[in-house]
Design a protein around this motif. Structure first.
Motif, PDB file in Angstrom:
ATOM      1  N   ASP A   1       0.795  -1.228   0.000  1.00 18.94           N
ATOM      2  CA  ASP A   1       0.000   0.000   0.000  1.00 18.94           C
ATOM      3  C   ASP A   1       0.826   1.275   0.000  1.00 18.94           C
ATOM      4  OD1 ASP A   1       0.906  -0.423   2.514  1.00 18.94           O
ATOM      5  OD2 ASP A   1      -1.044  -0.469   3.491  1.00 18.94           O
TER       6      ASP A   1
ATOM      7  N   GLY B   1      -4.241   2.904  19.194  1.00 14.64           N
ATOM      8  CA  GLY B   1      -3.591   2.458  17.976  1.00 14.64           C
ATOM      9  C   GLY B   1      -4.588   1.813  17.032  1.00 14.64           C
ATOM     10  N   ILE B   2      -4.302   1.898  15.731  1.00 12.98           N
ATOM     11  CA  ILE B   2      -5.070   1.145  14.747  1.00 12.98           C
ATOM     12  C   ILE B   2      -4.093   0.231  14.014  1.00 12.98           C
ATOM     13  CG2 ILE B   2      -6.865   2.888  14.435  1.00 12.98           C
ATOM     14  CD1 ILE B   2      -5.346   3.689  11.855  1.00 12.98           C
ATOM     15  N   THR B   3      -4.609  -0.796  13.349  1.00 14.37           N
ATOM     16  CA  THR B   3      -3.733  -1.763  12.697  1.00 14.37           C
ATOM     17  C   THR B   3      -3.564  -1.406  11.230  1.00 14.37           C
ATOM     18  OG1 THR B   3      -4.628  -3.390  14.189  1.00 14.37           O
ATOM     19  CG2 THR B   3      -3.366  -4.233  12.348  1.00 14.37           C
TER      20      THR B   3
ATOM     21  N   GLY C   1      -3.225  -1.768   7.376  1.00 13.49           N
ATOM     22  CA  GLY C   1      -3.804  -2.732   6.454  1.00 13.49           C
ATOM     23  C   GLY C   1      -5.281  -2.973   6.698  1.00 13.49           C
ATOM     24  N   GLU C   2      -5.797  -2.543   7.851  1.00 16.45           N
ATOM     25  CA  GLU C   2      -7.232  -2.700   8.072  1.00 16.45           C
ATOM     26  C   GLU C   2      -7.995  -1.582   7.381  1.00 16.45           C
ATOM     27  OE1 GLU C   2      -9.058  -3.819  11.461  1.00 16.45           O
ATOM     28  OE2 GLU C   2      -7.815  -5.584  11.752  1.00 16.45           O
ATOM     29  N   LYS C   3      -9.315  -1.780   7.247  1.00 16.34           N
ATOM     30  CA  LYS C   3     -10.088  -0.802   6.488  1.00 16.34           C
ATOM     31  C   LYS C   3     -11.171  -0.150   7.323  1.00 16.34           C
ATOM     32  CE  LYS C   3      -8.281  -1.722   2.504  1.00 16.34           C
ATOM     33  NZ  LYS C   3      -8.272  -1.731   1.065  1.00 16.34           N
ATOM     34  N   ASP C   4     -11.615  -0.795   8.366  1.00 20.53           N
ATOM     35  CA  ASP C   4     -12.766  -0.284   9.077  1.00 20.53           C
ATOM     36  C   ASP C   4     -12.336   0.364  10.387  1.00 20.53           C
ATOM     37  OD1 ASP C   4     -15.393   0.274   9.589  1.00 20.53           O
ATOM     38  OD2 ASP C   4     -15.710  -1.588  10.681  1.00 20.53           O
TER      39      ASP C   4
ATOM     40  N   THR D   1     -14.404   2.771  11.770  1.00 21.57           N
ATOM     41  CA  THR D   1     -15.584   3.473  12.286  1.00 21.57           C
ATOM     42  C   THR D   1     -15.801   3.247  13.785  1.00 21.57           C
ATOM     43  OG1 THR D   1     -16.919   1.680  11.395  1.00 21.57           O
ATOM     44  CG2 THR D   1     -16.849   3.689  10.120  1.00 21.57           C
TER      45      THR D   1
ATOM     46  N   PRO E   1      -2.337   5.585   3.535  1.00 15.72           N
ATOM     47  CA  PRO E   1      -3.490   4.718   3.226  1.00 15.72           C
ATOM     48  C   PRO E   1      -4.510   4.676   4.366  1.00 15.72           C
ATOM     49  CG  PRO E   1      -1.447   3.621   2.626  1.00 15.72           C
ATOM     50  CD  PRO E   1      -1.064   4.823   3.428  1.00 15.72           C
TER      51      PRO E   1
ATOM     52  N   LEU F   1      -8.537   6.517   4.856  1.00 12.88           N
ATOM     53  CA  LEU F   1      -9.745   5.848   5.349  1.00 12.88           C
ATOM     54  C   LEU F   1     -10.297   6.559   6.581  1.00 12.88           C
ATOM     55  CD1 LEU F   1      -8.498   2.237   4.763  1.00 12.88           C
ATOM     56  CD2 LEU F   1     -10.558   3.203   3.776  1.00 12.88           C
TER      57      LEU F   1
END
Lengths: 374, 302
Positions: free
Chosen positions: A39, A201-203, A205-208, A210, A231, A235
């Motif tokens: 990505d 934190g967020i991971t 490669g993930e997309k969601d 919300t 990327p 999102l």
């Protein structure tokens, strides 16, 4: 499968192995490693073009190391630390490689720098801004960008003084770069008196995202700070818009890529801010020739193209001054280089290998385009 | 935002992604039910569904119009394209191995998965691709709880497909043959059922569902990448196992539940523990009910 068919197949598979044989001219190489798949490939390709342009211009002026053909050994780390280490090992094992320019992500640069150090390979790093990397005590490591202990506070200062943010939620992508930058931002913001509503934190490669954005909406902050790459930022921006979350959005230099605006959609990206390594390259007099040459050849100038160009030029200069095919000589030449006048300014490297150029810029998105603020 | 509104929004968030997981989980569970194969290439079929949609949208862009018509065309393309792809994969990679040990087929499935991933990488490039928004970017529900038209489409289409699938499995000849083959392939063959055709039909239907899931996913999140199939496929497989692999209502329940768990876990505990929470619940479910929530204890086939 008939035996004739097998023979042909074997010949086809093996033929590339012999293709390189029989060329007489000795070779020296500069290793160049960035993500070229995955990505973050957009950043990597912009950097690759910068490195190629540097090599091309140097060779047009005559041989860098007389008697040797100079090549760029470009490898892909896919922004994956494990792949970065295996690329570093390949370069370390190749005796023709005299210097390495590379790695975009701090999480890749950090483990790879240990391998270059062990192999006594000059390692010029263009844009991995995590401050810890240069504190490992590796004398092979030289970095030409400002670090996140400057970028984080610069972002905090802008958020609080200029945007008037008091209630801030901090997100990062849990990488070496993201977590490091988020912590630097947090420290500075807290000492200036802002209220930190949370840090999560967020991971990658993930997309969601919300769920976490909905949680943030419930806390009603003035500003969301995101330390990560474009990327995920795209999102986050898009989903922030869908959830009607009014908090302002500020990010780090990993977001400085036009694809961010395309991926998020111009409406969702409008009005967001980001800090960048260095100011507006178009206002740096020494960089104008490079900008013109790059745009004539490739069109669009990437955020990190100039850093890859500068880094490659520094590696070339060290090889030129060493004057022979010897890693230790190249390293010694680099250490003796008191100053390097590049397109970004005059670099003087401190004991850790960090540059003296310490400018952080601020950009915003206006009418679907990045616009320099200060 | 009141806590109640917040909770409702989290439920809506969870159900949206859960519906997509459910669509993909159905394909895993159908194939497993019939030939006891964990079709690791299924995630890639999902990913190709979103790329087929992208191709239609790029075409729409060159013609210069957008809107609901193109979304329908993309849905049809993804459905037909992915079911053909499923048929091809089954015919080329799995059918020749029908008598081979189960492990060989499993390894082949992983090979097919790599093949499809790299083919897409070479064909469409390694970068993230942007999927244009075809539906207007409006939010329903004003300030507090919001739903977008695309979320509505995801709920509607998934519900329709799940009901339709039940109709096929319990109301048609193919469905009856599928259930018979799942119970005992040999006996089904002796009863005059063409087992090969039934298996092909299962792959076609399962792949079509994954294709639709991929398209909806691509349009909703608006960025797609050639390795998207890996993570989403893994999650959907988890959903199928949680619901009881081989069981159709189980896959739907598992998908929705996994989406909700992720949404609520990330929203109320911490987003960095999102996957940990989902997988801990999976382990707990399997400890208490080893065959999944709706799975039945099946006697081992000799």
């Amino acid at each position: 499968m008939s035996s004739t068919f097998r023979c042909i197949l074997c010949a086809l598979v093996l033929s590339p192995l012999f293709a390189g044989c029989g060329k007489g001219e000795p070779v020296v190489k500069i290793g160049f490693v960035v993500p070229l798949t995955g990505d973050q490939a957009a950043h990597g390709m912009d950097m690759q073009r910068g490195a190629e342009l540097a090599l091309e211009q140097a060779q047009a002026k005559g041989p860098v190391l007389p008697g040797f053909k100079l090549e760029l050994a470009t490898l892909d780390d896919a922004r994956n630390p494990a792949q970065a280490v295996s690329a570093a090992k390949r370069l370390a094992a190749d005796g023709d490689v005299l210097a390495v320019v590379g790695h975009l992500n701090s999480s890749c640069t950090k483990p790879a720098s240990a391998i270059y150090h062990e192999a006594r390979l000059l390692h010029v790093n263009p844009v991995s801004s995590n401050p810890q990397i240069s504190r490992q005590g590796f004398d092979t490591f030289f970095r030409i960008c400002p670090t996140d202990d400057l970028q984080g506070p610069a972002g905090a200062h802008f958020a609080i003084q200029r945007l008037g943010a008091h209630r801030i939620f901090v997100l990062d992508d849990m990488t070496t770069y993201g977590r490091g930058l988020a912590n630097e931002f947090l420290k500075a913001a807290q000492s200036t008196g802002a209220e930190i509503l949370g840090h999560e934190g967020i991971t990658q490669g993930e997309k969601d995202f919300t769920p976490v954005l909905t949680k943030i909406k419930g806390l009603n902050p003035d500003l969301i700070y995101f330390a990560g790459m474009f990327p995920e930022a795209a999102l986050l921006l898009k989903q922030r818009f869908k959830l009607n979350l009014s908090a302002r959005f500020l990010g780090g230099d990993g977001l400085f890529e036009p694809a961010l605006i395309d991926l998020a959609g111009p409406g969702a990206a409008e009005g967001m801010y980001l800090t960048t390594l260095g100011g507006d390259i178009r206002q740096v007099p020494t960089a104008q020739e490079f900008v013109k040459a790059f745009e004539a050849k490739y069109g669009h100038l990437g955020a990190y193209s100039s850093y890859a160009y500068e880094g490659t030029n520094i590696a070339l200069e060290a090889i030129r001054q060493a004057g022979r095919k010897d890693r230790q000589a190249v390293l010694t030449a680099m250490k003796q280089m008191k100053q390097y006048p590049g397109i970004l300014g005059v670099h003087t490297f401190d004991a850790k290998g960090d540059t003296s150029i310490r400018t952080i810029g601020i950009y915003t998105v206006h009418s679907g385009k990045f616009e320099f603020v200060e | 935002m009141t806590p109640g509104e917040l909770f409702l929004q989290q439920i809506l968030n969870g159900l949206t992604i859960g519906a997509v997981y459910a669509l993909i989980a159905l394909g895993y569970t159908m194939v497993y039910g019939i030939i006891q194969l964990i079709n690791f290439a299924h995630g890639e079929v999902f990913m190709l569904g979103s790329y087929m949609g992208l191709t239609v949208f790029l075409l729409a862009g060159t013609i210069g119009s957008g809107g609901v018509g193109w979304l329908l065309l993309a849905l049809c393309t993804a459905t037909v394209g992915c079911s053909l792809l499923g048929l091809a994969v089954e015919r080329v990679a799995y059918r020749p191995l029908r008598q081979a040990p189960k492990l060989s087929v499993l390894i082949t499935a992983i090979g097919v998965s790599f093949f499809l991933q790299n083919a897409v990488m070479l064909g469409y490039g390694a970068q993230d691709r942007y999927v244009p928004a075809l539906l207007p970017a409006v939010r329903w529900g004003g300030g507090a709880v919001t739903v977008t038209p695309m979320q509505g489409v995801i709920f509607g289409v998934s519900l329709l497909l799940m009901v339709g699938l039940q109709g096929i499995v319990y109301g048609t000849r193919l469905g009856r043959n599928m259930r018979a083959t799942a119970q005992d392939p040999l006996a089904a063959r002796l009863m005059g059922i063409s087992v090969d055709q039934v298996i092909a039909g299962t792959f076609a239907i399962g792949s079509a569902l994954a294709g639709v899931g991929g398209l909806l996913f691509g349009v909703y999140y608006s960025t797609i990448n050639f390795h998207d199939g890996y993570l989403v496929g893994l999650k959907a497989f988890t959903a199928a196992v949680m619901g009881g692999i081989g069981n159709l209502p189980g896959a739907m329940l598992g998908g929705l539940l996994l989406g909700l768990l992720e949404g609520l876990g990330a929203g109320y505990i911490s987003s960095q523990w999102k996957n940990v929470i989902a997988f801990v619940v999976l382990i707990l479910v399997l400890l208490l009910r080893p065959h999944g929530l709706l799975g039945e204890r099946l006697s081992e086939r000799a």
